[in-house]
Design a protein around this motif. Structure first.
Motif, PDB file in Angstrom:
ATOM      1  N   HIS A 113       0.782  -1.152   0.031  1.00  9.26           N
ATOM      2  CA  HIS A 113       0.073  -0.035   0.014  1.00  9.26           C
ATOM      3  C   HIS A 113       0.822   1.158   0.034  1.00  9.26           C
ATOM      4  CE1 HIS A 113       0.843  -0.785   4.161  1.00  9.26           C
ATOM      5  NE2 HIS A 113       0.276   0.333   4.654  1.00  9.26           N
ATOM      6  N   ASP A 117       5.588   4.612   5.440  1.00  3.93           N
ATOM      7  CA  ASP A 117       6.550   3.612   5.850  1.00  3.93           C
ATOM      8  C   ASP A 117       6.761   2.411   4.927  1.00  3.93           C
ATOM      9  OD1 ASP A 117       3.749   3.248   6.771  1.00  3.93           O
ATOM     10  OD2 ASP A 117       4.411   1.508   8.246  1.00  3.93           O
ATOM     11  N   HIS A 118       5.835   2.499   3.773  1.00  4.91           N
ATOM     12  CA  HIS A 118       6.112   1.465   2.784  1.00  4.91           C
ATOM     13  C   HIS A 118       6.855   2.107   1.306  1.00  4.91           C
ATOM     14  CE1 HIS A 118       3.878  -1.229   5.437  1.00  4.91           C
ATOM     15  NE2 HIS A 118       3.533  -0.286   5.750  1.00  4.91           N
ATOM     16  N   HIS A 197      -6.741  -2.341   5.966  1.00  5.22           N
ATOM     17  CA  HIS A 197      -5.752  -1.316   6.644  1.00  5.22           C
ATOM     18  C   HIS A 197      -5.812  -0.240   5.621  1.00  5.22           C
ATOM     19  CE1 HIS A 197      -2.707   0.557   8.122  1.00  5.22           C
ATOM     20  NE2 HIS A 197      -1.637   0.316   7.067  1.00  5.22           N
ATOM     21  N   ASP A 218       0.553  -5.350   6.204  1.00  5.63           N
ATOM     22  CA  ASP A 218       0.321  -4.578   7.401  1.00  5.63           C
ATOM     23  C   ASP A 218      -0.991  -5.374   8.092  1.00  5.63           C
ATOM     24  OD1 ASP A 218       2.411  -3.069   6.845  1.00  5.63           O
ATOM     25  OD2 ASP A 218       1.156  -1.076   7.432  1.00  5.63           O
ATOM     26  N   HIS A 221       0.603  -4.523  13.329  1.00  6.14           N
ATOM     27  CA  HIS A 221       1.477  -3.657  13.439  1.00  6.14           C
ATOM     28  C   HIS A 221       2.312  -3.870  14.782  1.00  6.14           C
ATOM     29  CE1 HIS A 221      -1.186  -1.693  10.488  1.00  6.14           C
ATOM     30  NE2 HIS A 221      -0.031  -0.856  10.126  1.00  6.14           N
ATOM     31  N   HIS A 265       5.558  -5.590   9.463  1.00  8.54           N
ATOM     32  CA  HIS A 265       5.726  -5.129  10.937  1.00  8.54           C
ATOM     33  C   HIS A 265       5.828  -6.244  11.849  1.00  8.54           C
ATOM     34  CE1 HIS A 265       5.046  -1.147   9.215  1.00  8.54           C
ATOM     35  NE2 HIS A 265       3.574  -1.597   9.123  1.00  8.54           N
TER      36      HIS A 265
HETATM   37 ZN   LIG Z   1       2.694  -0.071   7.721  1.00  9.03          ZN
END
Ligand SMILES: [Zn+2]
Length: 292
Positions: A113, A117-118, A197, A218, A221, A265
């Motif tokens: 996604h 953080d991706h 998510h 995810d 998390h 994660h």
């Molecule tokens: Zn994430």
């Protein structure tokens, strides 16, 4: 020697095989978040649970990516946060270098996604593509949610952050950007819809010979909380209820099928299995092996 400031952690990489694929977990770092971001468990109980699992204080979210290599081709699943979420993250490119891979050697990026953080690791400070040759794959639903019309908003500000770079991301990768369904990206690697998510949240399923791995993005998390208590979600979930349903469905399936998992994660090095335990589940990390 223990107070020697020059002593640093070893590089955050770990490799395993899935049939003919070599899959390398690439750590991006770890970041604390307030216990209040967890949904469906009071902050006090979150902290008590973490204390009981030897993780005192606020939840710490491990962030990672995976390099998939097969027959000279290299696919990176997610890219970490680079400098968008603070100084404890942004190690993906350095950790790729440890296995001798430079950004221009990445043929493909498969996104779970486009949260920071991706996908944050895909652009430099000037908004240019860090991976100059990579073809980018993400789900049609993900593209539609973020780039299909009016930019989404939310109460925690995550959407605003994505909105700040998503159009640039699309532009920087130009005709190398591909919005897809659940088809194979390369033989043996298929996108799998895991919505909730984000609307287009994706897993990537690898299959080679009689071995399989689901990189589940995810689904959790804070795994030490959410694998035991799958009802617990996160304020960053676009649709908390759908994310919860998807989490239950996937945990049920992978525990029944004994399917190996990776996750962005999961606690590093981020490979393992899940077994059923009462009304919840338990994570069993892979055994570290010196040979792959
Ligand atoms: Zn994430």
């Amino acid at each position: 020697m223990t107070d020697d400031q020059s002593i640093r952690q070893a590089p955050g990489i770990y490799r395993r095989r899935v049939g003919d694929f070599v899959v390398t977990a690439i750590n991006d770092g770890i970041v604390p978040v307030p216990a209040e971001v967890m949904v469906g468990m009071a902050p006090d109980e979150v902290k008590k649970t973490l204390e009981g699992r030897f993780r005192p204080g606020d939840p710490h979210i491990t962030i990672g990516a995976y390099l998939i290599e097969k027959g000279g081709s290299r696919t990176l699943v997610d890219t970490g946060a680079r400098n968008l979420m603070g100084p404890t993250l942004g190690k993906v490119v350095d950790n790729l270098a440890v296995v001798g891979v430079t950004p221009d050697q990445i043929d493909r990026i498969a996104l779970t996604h486009i949260h920071a953080d991706h996908a944050g690791g895909m652009l430099d400070d000037d908004g240019a593509a860090i991976f100059p040759r990579a073809e980018v794959f993400l789900s049609v639903d993900e593209e539609k949610h973020w780039l299909g019309g009016e930019p989404p908003t939310d109460e925690v500000g995550v959407s605003e952050q994505v909105n700040s770079y998503a159009p640039q991301l699309r532009k920087a990768y130009g005709d190398r950007w591909h919005a897809i369904g659940e088809e194979e990206i390369i033989p043996g690697m298929r996108r799998e819809a895991l919505p909730g998510h984000t609307p287009g949240h994706s897993g990537y399923h690898l299959s080679s010979g009689d071995e399989e791995l689901l990189i589940w993005g995810d689904i959790t998390h804070v795994p030490v909380v959410q694998i035991a208590r799958p009802d617990v979600g996160l304020a960053f979930d676009v649709d908390v209820d759908l994310a919860r349903k998807t989490r239950h469905r996937i945990l049920d399936r992978i525990s029944a099928d004994r399917l190996a998992i990776g996750g962005m994660h999961l606690e590093f090095p981020g490979f393992g299995h899940v077994v059923r335990n009462g009304s919840g589940y338990e994570y069993v990390p892979d055994l570290w092996m010196p040979d792959i």
